[in-house]
Design a protein around this motif. Structure first.
Motif, PDB file in Angstrom:
ATOM      1  N   ALA A 131     -10.541  -8.384   0.824  1.00  0.00           N
ATOM      2  CA  ALA A 131      -9.515  -7.590   0.691  1.00  0.00           C
ATOM      3  C   ALA A 131     -10.001  -6.018   0.750  1.00  0.00           C
ATOM      4  O   ALA A 131      -9.756  -5.050   1.505  1.00  0.00           O
ATOM      5  CB  ALA A 131      -8.412  -7.748  -0.149  1.00  0.00           C
ATOM      6  N   GLY A 132     -10.748  -5.722  -0.331  1.00  0.00           N
ATOM      7  CA  GLY A 132     -11.418  -4.456  -0.490  1.00  0.00           C
ATOM      8  C   GLY A 132     -12.400  -4.135   0.649  1.00  0.00           C
ATOM      9  O   GLY A 132     -12.305  -2.897   1.254  1.00  0.00           O
ATOM     10  N   GLY A 141      -5.073  -3.436   7.734  1.00  0.00           N
ATOM     11  CA  GLY A 141      -4.244  -3.358   6.827  1.00  0.00           C
ATOM     12  C   GLY A 141      -3.936  -4.727   6.045  1.00  0.00           C
ATOM     13  O   GLY A 141      -4.384  -5.926   6.340  1.00  0.00           O
ATOM     14  N   LYS A 142      -3.067  -4.770   5.211  1.00  0.00           N
ATOM     15  CA  LYS A 142      -2.495  -5.973   4.443  1.00  0.00           C
ATOM     16  C   LYS A 142      -2.335  -7.160   5.082  1.00  0.00           C
ATOM     17  O   LYS A 142      -2.525  -8.164   4.726  1.00  0.00           O
ATOM     18  CB  LYS A 142      -1.507  -5.507   3.112  1.00  0.00           C
ATOM     19  CG  LYS A 142      -1.914  -4.667   2.043  1.00  0.00           C
ATOM     20  CD  LYS A 142      -1.211  -4.449   1.103  1.00  0.00           C
ATOM     21  CE  LYS A 142      -1.628  -3.547  -0.074  1.00  0.00           C
ATOM     22  NZ  LYS A 142      -0.589  -3.363  -1.284  1.00  0.00           N
ATOM     23  N   ALA A 143      -1.590  -6.830   6.057  1.00  0.00           N
ATOM     24  CA  ALA A 143      -0.811  -7.994   6.698  1.00  0.00           C
ATOM     25  C   ALA A 143      -2.078  -8.788   7.591  1.00  0.00           C
ATOM     26  O   ALA A 143      -2.171 -10.015   7.657  1.00  0.00           O
ATOM     27  CB  ALA A 143       0.101  -7.647   7.998  1.00  0.00           C
ATOM     28  N   GLY A 164      -2.692  -7.223  -4.181  1.00  0.00           N
ATOM     29  CA  GLY A 164      -2.129  -6.151  -5.238  1.00  0.00           C
ATOM     30  C   GLY A 164      -3.122  -5.563  -5.826  1.00  0.00           C
ATOM     31  O   GLY A 164      -2.635  -4.261  -6.468  1.00  0.00           O
ATOM     32  N   GLN A 165      -4.423  -5.556  -5.658  1.00  0.00           N
ATOM     33  CA  GLN A 165      -5.417  -4.852  -6.155  1.00  0.00           C
ATOM     34  C   GLN A 165      -5.990  -3.779  -5.198  1.00  0.00           C
ATOM     35  O   GLN A 165      -6.502  -2.891  -5.743  1.00  0.00           O
ATOM     36  CB  GLN A 165      -6.812  -5.658  -6.414  1.00  0.00           C
ATOM     37  CG  GLN A 165      -6.751  -6.861  -7.352  1.00  0.00           C
ATOM     38  CD  GLN A 165      -6.396  -6.342  -8.878  1.00  0.00           C
ATOM     39  OE1 GLN A 165      -6.989  -5.616  -9.244  1.00  0.00           O
ATOM     40  NE2 GLN A 165      -5.527  -6.966  -9.481  1.00  0.00           N
ATOM     41  N   VAL A 166      -5.303  -4.050  -3.986  1.00  0.00           N
ATOM     42  CA  VAL A 166      -5.549  -2.773  -2.920  1.00  0.00           C
ATOM     43  C   VAL A 166      -4.669  -1.653  -3.360  1.00  0.00           C
ATOM     44  O   VAL A 166      -3.315  -1.814  -3.376  1.00  0.00           O
ATOM     45  CB  VAL A 166      -5.333  -3.383  -1.754  1.00  0.00           C
ATOM     46  CG1 VAL A 166      -5.513  -2.129  -0.499  1.00  0.00           C
ATOM     47  CG2 VAL A 166      -6.387  -4.409  -1.333  1.00  0.00           C
ATOM     48  N   SER A 167      -5.098  -0.443  -3.662  1.00  0.00           N
ATOM     49  CA  SER A 167      -4.267   0.577  -3.896  1.00  0.00           C
ATOM     50  C   SER A 167      -3.488   1.194  -2.773  1.00  0.00           C
ATOM     51  O   SER A 167      -4.036   1.171  -1.538  1.00  0.00           O
ATOM     52  CB  SER A 167      -5.081   1.767  -4.683  1.00  0.00           C
ATOM     53  OG  SER A 167      -5.708   2.654  -3.756  1.00  0.00           O
ATOM     54  N   GLU A 168      -2.389   1.644  -2.995  1.00  0.00           N
ATOM     55  CA  GLU A 168      -1.865   2.516  -1.919  1.00  0.00           C
ATOM     56  C   GLU A 168      -2.439   3.551  -1.192  1.00  0.00           C
ATOM     57  O   GLU A 168      -2.473   3.659   0.041  1.00  0.00           O
ATOM     58  CB  GLU A 168      -0.329   2.691  -2.375  1.00  0.00           C
ATOM     59  CG  GLU A 168       0.556   1.634  -2.637  1.00  0.00           C
ATOM     60  CD  GLU A 168       1.927   2.400  -3.062  1.00  0.00           C
ATOM     61  OE1 GLU A 168       2.071   3.454  -3.059  1.00  0.00           O
ATOM     62  OE2 GLU A 168       2.810   1.380  -3.502  1.00  0.00           O
ATOM     63  N   ASP A 169      -3.018   4.212  -2.239  1.00  0.00           N
ATOM     64  CA  ASP A 169      -3.791   5.479  -1.794  1.00  0.00           C
ATOM     65  C   ASP A 169      -4.934   5.022  -0.695  1.00  0.00           C
ATOM     66  O   ASP A 169      -5.595   5.622   0.317  1.00  0.00           O
ATOM     67  CB  ASP A 169      -4.495   6.369  -2.961  1.00  0.00           C
ATOM     68  CG  ASP A 169      -3.537   7.096  -3.363  1.00  0.00           C
ATOM     69  OD1 ASP A 169      -2.245   7.015  -3.088  1.00  0.00           O
ATOM     70  OD2 ASP A 169      -3.764   7.625  -4.682  1.00  0.00           O
ATOM     71  N   ASP A 170      -5.596   3.726  -1.209  1.00  0.00           N
ATOM     72  CA  ASP A 170      -6.776   3.410  -0.284  1.00  0.00           C
ATOM     73  C   ASP A 170      -6.489   2.891   1.136  1.00  0.00           C
ATOM     74  O   ASP A 170      -6.797   3.070   2.086  1.00  0.00           O
ATOM     75  CB  ASP A 170      -7.604   2.179  -0.897  1.00  0.00           C
ATOM     76  CG  ASP A 170      -8.335   2.432  -2.050  1.00  0.00           C
ATOM     77  OD1 ASP A 170      -8.801   3.973  -2.212  1.00  0.00           O
ATOM     78  OD2 ASP A 170      -8.764   1.661  -2.810  1.00  0.00           O
ATOM     79  N   GLU A 171      -5.017   2.260   1.165  1.00  0.00           N
ATOM     80  CA  GLU A 171      -4.563   1.834   2.418  1.00  0.00           C
ATOM     81  C   GLU A 171      -4.126   2.934   3.326  1.00  0.00           C
ATOM     82  O   GLU A 171      -4.391   3.058   4.282  1.00  0.00           O
ATOM     83  CB  GLU A 171      -3.353   0.730   2.171  1.00  0.00           C
ATOM     84  CG  GLU A 171      -2.799   0.032   3.511  1.00  0.00           C
ATOM     85  CD  GLU A 171      -1.938  -0.847   3.080  1.00  0.00           C
ATOM     86  OE1 GLU A 171      -1.663  -1.619   4.071  1.00  0.00           O
ATOM     87  OE2 GLU A 171      -1.332  -0.852   2.055  1.00  0.00           O
ATOM     88  N   TYR A 172      -3.508   3.976   2.688  1.00  0.00           N
ATOM     89  CA  TYR A 172      -3.187   5.144   3.374  1.00  0.00           C
ATOM     90  C   TYR A 172      -4.401   5.759   3.930  1.00  0.00           C
ATOM     91  O   TYR A 172      -4.381   6.337   5.223  1.00  0.00           O
ATOM     92  CB  TYR A 172      -2.341   6.338   2.508  1.00  0.00           C
ATOM     93  CG  TYR A 172      -2.229   7.463   2.822  1.00  0.00           C
ATOM     94  CD1 TYR A 172      -1.046   7.871   3.812  1.00  0.00           C
ATOM     95  CD2 TYR A 172      -2.973   8.339   2.883  1.00  0.00           C
ATOM     96  CE1 TYR A 172      -0.985   9.239   4.368  1.00  0.00           C
ATOM     97  CE2 TYR A 172      -2.827   9.597   2.963  1.00  0.00           C
ATOM     98  CZ  TYR A 172      -1.762  10.063   3.919  1.00  0.00           C
ATOM     99  OH  TYR A 172      -1.755  11.125   4.496  1.00  0.00           O
ATOM    100  N   ASP A 173      -5.393   5.981   2.921  1.00  0.00           N
ATOM    101  CA  ASP A 173      -6.546   6.784   3.599  1.00  0.00           C
ATOM    102  C   ASP A 173      -7.209   5.767   4.837  1.00  0.00           C
ATOM    103  O   ASP A 173      -7.616   6.537   5.836  1.00  0.00           O
ATOM    104  CB  ASP A 173      -7.596   6.919   2.528  1.00  0.00           C
ATOM    105  CG  ASP A 173      -7.272   7.631   1.562  1.00  0.00           C
ATOM    106  OD1 ASP A 173      -6.263   8.675   1.816  1.00  0.00           O
ATOM    107  OD2 ASP A 173      -7.855   7.674   0.401  1.00  0.00           O
TER     108      ASP A 173
END
Length: 233
Positions: A131-132, A141-143, A164-173
């Motif tokens: 995931a990371g 993205g997560k999907a 759940g370990q993926v931070s919102e900030d990382d996904e946003y960036d």
């Protein structure tokens, strides 16, 4: 899946069988041919050592049947390690590989259990690492990541734990970087570019809510007048 030379049907039922000689095979590696007079079996070195199969040792046919099963599991284990040597795998991927190679369900189950105990495979850690890596290096993205992990046979609870370990900030960036690159190469009016890039981000597995947030902030940073209200996709 039985090794060549391990047909025990020709062995006598009610006799003690004494090993008359032990021969190291040139190929495959670490395999030995064990002779009981006119009869023979082939086993891996680890199995030979475990059961003390040396010249003069005595076995029954029933004991040899157990040894042949142990040898099959050892060979399946070796096949799995060879497959793992190329890159990390999930338990599902290894089981699929062994099934394709003709190993029995019982052997596959035993091999998977051993690999888990010895920490050669760990589906939870695999899912988190995947995931990371897919988010940071591949811009997924997560999907999208959820779909990939399902294809790899990871259980739903482990997938959700990894995501759940993926931070919102990382996904946003990650989404912002993709959007910025895409914005520079996409033609058309602002509204058209928004629709194209929003669809692009969602194809990459990002949510409509995140795509909307990224595009609003991207337009704001670039000082572009945007009279169209951006709704979450």
């Amino acid at each position: 899946m039985e090794a060549e030379g391990n047909d025990l049907s020709v062995f006598p039922e009610d006799e003690e069988l004494t090993i008359t000689s032990v021969q190291l095979l040139k190929s495959p590696k670490f395999r030995y041919r064990i002779y009981f007079g006119p009869f023979q079996v082939e086993v891996h070195e680890d199995v030979m050592v475990k059961y003390r199969m040396m010249k003069g040792a005595v076995f029954t046919k029933h004991e040899l049947e157990e040894i042949v099963i142990a040898d099959e599991r050892q060979r399946g284990y070796g096949e799995a390690l060879k497959y793992l040597s190329r890159k990390p795998r999930t338990s599902f991927e290894i089981a699929t590989r062994l099934k394709e190679k003709g190993w029995s369900e019982e052997t596959i189950s035993e091999v998977i259990e051993r690999l888990i105990q010895e920490r050669w495979i760990n589906d939870a850690a695999y899912a988190q690492e995947w995931a990371g890596q897919r988010l940071r290096s591949r811009g997924k993205g997560k999907a999208w990541i959820r779909y990939e992990l399902r294809q790899k046979g990871i259980s739903k609870p482990l997938i959700e734990e990894a995501l759940g370990q993926v931070s919102e900030d990382d996904e946003y960036d990650s989404a912002m970087q993709l959007a910025q690159r895409k914005w520079r190469t996409t033609s058309g009016e602002t509204a058209d570019k928004k629709r194209k890039i929003g669809a692009f981000l969602m194809r990459r597995g990002f949510s409509g809510q995140l795509a909307g947030k990224v595009l609003r902030e991207l337009i704001q940073k670039d000082g572009i007048e945007d009279r169209d209200e951006w709704e979450d996709l």
